[in-house]
Enzyme design. Structure first.
Site, PDB file in Angstrom:
ATOM      1  N   PHE A 224       4.982  -7.356   7.086  1.00 12.77           N
ATOM      2  CA  PHE A 224       3.483  -7.551   7.475  1.00 12.77           C
ATOM      3  C   PHE A 224       3.255  -8.129   8.689  1.00 12.77           C
ATOM      4  O   PHE A 224       2.472  -9.116   9.053  1.00 12.77           O
ATOM      5  CB  PHE A 224       2.418  -8.172   6.616  1.00 12.77           C
ATOM      6  CG  PHE A 224       2.674  -7.712   5.097  1.00 12.77           C
ATOM      7  CD1 PHE A 224       2.018  -6.601   4.483  1.00 12.77           C
ATOM      8  CD2 PHE A 224       3.325  -8.491   4.095  1.00 12.77           C
ATOM      9  CE1 PHE A 224       2.156  -6.124   3.338  1.00 12.77           C
ATOM     10  CE2 PHE A 224       3.584  -7.768   2.561  1.00 12.77           C
ATOM     11  CZ  PHE A 224       2.723  -6.954   2.463  1.00 12.77           C
ATOM     12  N   ASP A 245       6.134  -3.220   8.999  1.00 14.26           N
ATOM     13  CA  ASP A 245       4.572  -3.270   8.979  1.00 14.26           C
ATOM     14  C   ASP A 245       4.250  -1.372   8.926  1.00 14.26           C
ATOM     15  O   ASP A 245       5.018  -0.614   9.279  1.00 14.26           O
ATOM     16  CB  ASP A 245       4.015  -3.505  10.370  1.00 14.26           C
ATOM     17  CG  ASP A 245       2.484  -3.883  10.213  1.00 14.26           C
ATOM     18  OD1 ASP A 245       2.285  -5.138  10.149  1.00 14.26           O
ATOM     19  OD2 ASP A 245       1.600  -3.001  10.257  1.00 14.26           O
ATOM     20  N   SER A 246       3.099  -1.351   8.435  1.00 11.82           N
ATOM     21  CA  SER A 246       2.660   0.068   8.311  1.00 11.82           C
ATOM     22  C   SER A 246       1.885   0.704   9.382  1.00 11.82           C
ATOM     23  O   SER A 246       1.953   2.001   9.635  1.00 11.82           O
ATOM     24  CB  SER A 246       1.889   0.353   7.165  1.00 11.82           C
ATOM     25  OG  SER A 246       0.616  -0.647   7.364  1.00 11.82           O
ATOM     26  N   ASN A 272       5.792   0.705   4.076  1.00  9.81           N
ATOM     27  CA  ASN A 272       5.293   0.142   3.295  1.00  9.81           C
ATOM     28  C   ASN A 272       5.962  -0.913   2.820  1.00  9.81           C
ATOM     29  O   ASN A 272       7.035  -0.906   2.404  1.00  9.81           O
ATOM     30  CB  ASN A 272       4.746   0.969   2.065  1.00  9.81           C
ATOM     31  CG  ASN A 272       3.764   0.496   1.319  1.00  9.81           C
ATOM     32  OD1 ASN A 272       3.981  -1.116   0.755  1.00  9.81           O
ATOM     33  ND2 ASN A 272       3.048   0.799   0.614  1.00  9.81           N
ATOM     34  N   ASP A 293       3.523 -12.078   5.100  1.00 19.65           N
ATOM     35  CA  ASP A 293       2.024 -12.329   5.534  1.00 19.65           C
ATOM     36  C   ASP A 293       0.861 -11.152   5.552  1.00 19.65           C
ATOM     37  O   ASP A 293       0.423 -10.557   6.142  1.00 19.65           O
ATOM     38  CB  ASP A 293       1.797 -12.738   7.109  1.00 19.65           C
ATOM     39  CG  ASP A 293       0.526 -13.162   7.593  1.00 19.65           C
ATOM     40  OD1 ASP A 293      -0.016 -13.422   6.814  1.00 19.65           O
ATOM     41  OD2 ASP A 293       0.447 -13.171   9.019  1.00 19.65           O
ATOM     42  N   CYS A 333      -4.125 -14.698   2.532  1.00 18.13           N
ATOM     43  CA  CYS A 333      -5.560 -15.041   3.323  1.00 18.13           C
ATOM     44  C   CYS A 333      -6.882 -14.525   2.357  1.00 18.13           C
ATOM     45  O   CYS A 333      -7.922 -14.028   2.721  1.00 18.13           O
ATOM     46  CB  CYS A 333      -5.642 -14.460   4.603  1.00 18.13           C
ATOM     47  SG  CYS A 333      -5.340 -12.387   4.644  1.00 18.13           S
TER      48      CYS A 333
HETATM   49  C1  LIG Z   1      -2.285 -10.321   8.121  1.00 15.34           C
HETATM   50  S1  LIG Z   1      -1.981  -9.087   8.932  1.00 15.34           S
HETATM   51  C2  LIG Z   1      -0.326  -9.807   9.612  1.00 15.34           C
HETATM   52  C3  LIG Z   1      -0.450 -10.747  10.743  1.00 15.34           C
HETATM   53  C4  LIG Z   1       0.796 -10.999  11.456  1.00 15.34           C
HETATM   54  N1  LIG Z   1       1.784 -11.581  10.391  1.00 15.34           N
HETATM   55  C5  LIG Z   1       0.671 -12.045  12.574  1.00 15.34           C
HETATM   56  O1  LIG Z   1       1.018 -13.308  12.101  1.00 15.34           O
HETATM   57  O2  LIG Z   1       0.091 -11.724  13.393  1.00 15.34           O
HETATM   58  C6  LIG Z   1      -1.196  -7.771   8.090  1.00 15.34           C
HETATM   59  C7  LIG Z   1      -0.336  -6.586   8.447  1.00 15.34           C
HETATM   60  O3  LIG Z   1      -0.386  -5.843   7.340  1.00 15.34           O
HETATM   61  C8  LIG Z   1       0.184  -4.562   7.645  1.00 15.34           C
HETATM   62  N2  LIG Z   1      -0.045  -4.017   6.538  1.00 15.34           N
HETATM   63  C9  LIG Z   1      -1.090  -3.871   5.647  1.00 15.34           C
HETATM   64  N3  LIG Z   1      -0.591  -3.292   4.335  1.00 15.34           N
HETATM   65  C10 LIG Z   1       0.708  -3.091   4.557  1.00 15.34           C
HETATM   66  C11 LIG Z   1       1.589  -2.608   3.711  1.00 15.34           C
HETATM   67  N4  LIG Z   1       1.341  -2.003   2.380  1.00 15.34           N
HETATM   68  N5  LIG Z   1       3.094  -2.457   4.227  1.00 15.34           N
HETATM   69  C12 LIG Z   1       3.162  -2.638   5.640  1.00 15.34           C
HETATM   70  N6  LIG Z   1       2.230  -3.215   6.271  1.00 15.34           N
HETATM   71  C13 LIG Z   1       0.975  -3.493   5.792  1.00 15.34           C
HETATM   72  C14 LIG Z   1      -1.115  -4.406   8.754  1.00 15.34           C
HETATM   73  O4  LIG Z   1      -0.836  -3.522   9.722  1.00 15.34           O
HETATM   74  C15 LIG Z   1      -1.224  -5.846   9.532  1.00 15.34           C
HETATM   75  O5  LIG Z   1      -0.436  -5.495  10.647  1.00 15.34           O
END
Ligand SMILES: C[S@@+](CC[C@H](N)C(=O)[O-])C[C@H]1O[C@@H](n2cnc3c(N)ncnc32)[C@H](O)[C@@H]1O
Length: 389
Positions: A224, A245-246, A272, A293, A333
């Site tokens: 993420f 990340d997606s 994913n 995260d 979060c």
């Molecule tokens: C809380 S943010 C992450 C913030 C990042 N770690 C930072 O410190 O800046 C969550 C991220 O997860 C991604 N995301 C959401 N669901 C996902 C999934 N099932 N698989 C991969 N990425 C995902 C979103 O695109 C987003 O960028």
């Protein structure tokens, strides 16, 4: 000064208000005030005693958000003082970065207002109709008090729907370049204040990004990853950091940021995370540092059980993937999952992965996101750093 409208609480509402919580729900009001919403009102208890002044919403379940417990005149000087206090506090707690939160809703005395600062450019989120009404004054206050290069409204947060406010993004002051370069410690990042997630960066994780750097070693995996804020801090002391990340645009920005920092050991993977981790375990991969995260899996209490399953799965797989002595930086979060409950999920994930682990750090949001003690909703971010034995 015209007399403010008055809103009376029920006895139950008064008892709730006595706990210090700054929000009152619609059924805490003795009668509907018959106002369109967005007004400053005087709040009285069930025996007509003055309790304070609050912002009224006609649409949201949260009818009142307390602004002050005194009979203050709420004028430009009132807001100016609150802004100065917010700025002075950031001067104390924010060091070595030019990207940070400057106003954090109730914790800074601005219910329904978020203001983020990115190297002189301001991103503003207005989340309450009273703040929407005040917007011209607030913009004037910010331009005169802070002399920003630009002010952009990031009013595309879906919570605005709950207040019946339209979704929009607009630069209302100055000129905003397509990308703004900011610095967090030794790491440089390009940020799109108009189109990126949140207002540009996940600033609440700012100090956790720096904390993570202390554990950097070997092969790292940033799950993420968004635009790589954890990965960029880990990379200088790792052989390689794989980012998952997606979001393709977020990963493209991570690559751009890697180049900006002269790093060539970041490997973005668009996937994913659930699928990626499952496959990595099946393939027998191993890592020395893993960051988890995810977005909030439990946005409401109803989603809590499914969220716990999700957190358990990614943490269990992360423990399976860690080398002995490997470090897991795991975050949640979700306000609807408390810190003890999240710790329990991580504990059972480690147990199911048959990995003894020790807890090294218990962390929360960065200090520019202070939580108001009486508003548990503002205590949402948990970040545990663990070592797998
Ligand atoms: C809380 S943010 C992450 C913030 C990042 N770690 C930072 O410190 O800046 C969550 C991220 O997860 C991604 N995301 C959401 N669901 C996902 C999934 N099932 N698989 C991969 N990425 C995902 C979103 O695109 C987003 O960028």
């Amino acid at each position: 000064m015209p007399q403010l409208p008055e809103v009376r609480l029920t006895a139950k509402g008064w008892r709730w208000q006595r706990t210090g919580h700054p929000w009152l729900y619609r059924d805490d009001l003795a009668a509907a005030p018959g106002l369109p919403g967005g007004e400053l009102v005087r709040v009285l208890d069930h025996q007509d005693r003055f309790l304070g002044q609050a912002l009224y919403s006609a649409k949201s379940r949260i009818a009142l958000r307390f602004l002050t417990y005194a009979d203050d005149v709420v004028d430009r000087g009132f807001w100016e003082q609150r802004l100065q206090r917010a700025v002075a506090y950031r001067r104390q707690v924010v060091a070595d970065t030019d990207a940070y939160r400057l106003i954090y809703v109730e914790a800074d005395g601005f219910p329904g207002l978020v203001l983020d600062h990115y190297a002189g450019h301001l991103a503003l989120q207005v989340l309450h109709p009273a703040m929407e009404r005040l917007l011209p004054d607030i913009i004037d206050l910010l331009t005169t008090g802070l002399s920003p290069c630009s002010i952009t409204l990031r009013n595309d947060a879906e919570v605005r729907n709950l207040e019946g406010l339209p979704l929009e993004v607009a630069t209302v002051w100055g000129e905003l370049p397509p990308l703004v370069e900011v610095r967090q410690g030794g790491v440089r990042q390009l940020v799109d204040l108009r189109g990126a997630q949140k207002t540009g960066l996940f600033l609440d994780q700012r100090e956790n990004h720096l904390a993570a750097a202390a554990y950097a070693k070997g092969e790292a995996l940033d799950c993420f990853a968004y635009q790589g804020s954890f990965a960029l801090h880990l990379a200088p002391r790792c052989q390689r950091v794989t980012l998952v990340d997606s979001s393709a645009p977020a990963l493209a920005r991570a690559e751009e940021n890697a180049r900006l920092n002269g790093l060539d050991n970041l490997e973005p993977v668009k996937a994913n995370v659930f699928n990626f981790l499952k496959k990595a375990v099946a393939e027998g991969q191993h890592f020395d540092v893993i960051v988890l995260d995810p977005p909030a899996f439990a946005k409401s209490r109803r989603e809590r059980e499914a969220a716990i399953k999700g957190y358990h799965e990614i943490n269990r797989r992360a423990f399976q993937l860690l080398n002995p002595g490997g470090v897991l930086i795991t975050c949640s979060c979700s306000y609807n999952l408390s810190e003890p409950d999240f710790l329990e999920v991580v504990r059972s994930a480690a147990a199911d992965a048959h990995r003894p682990a020790r807890l090294i750090e218990r962390r929360g949001a960065a200090r520019d996101h202070p939580a108001l003690l009486a508003l548990p909703e503002s205590l949402y971010l948990k970040c545990f750093i663990l070592e797998a034995l």
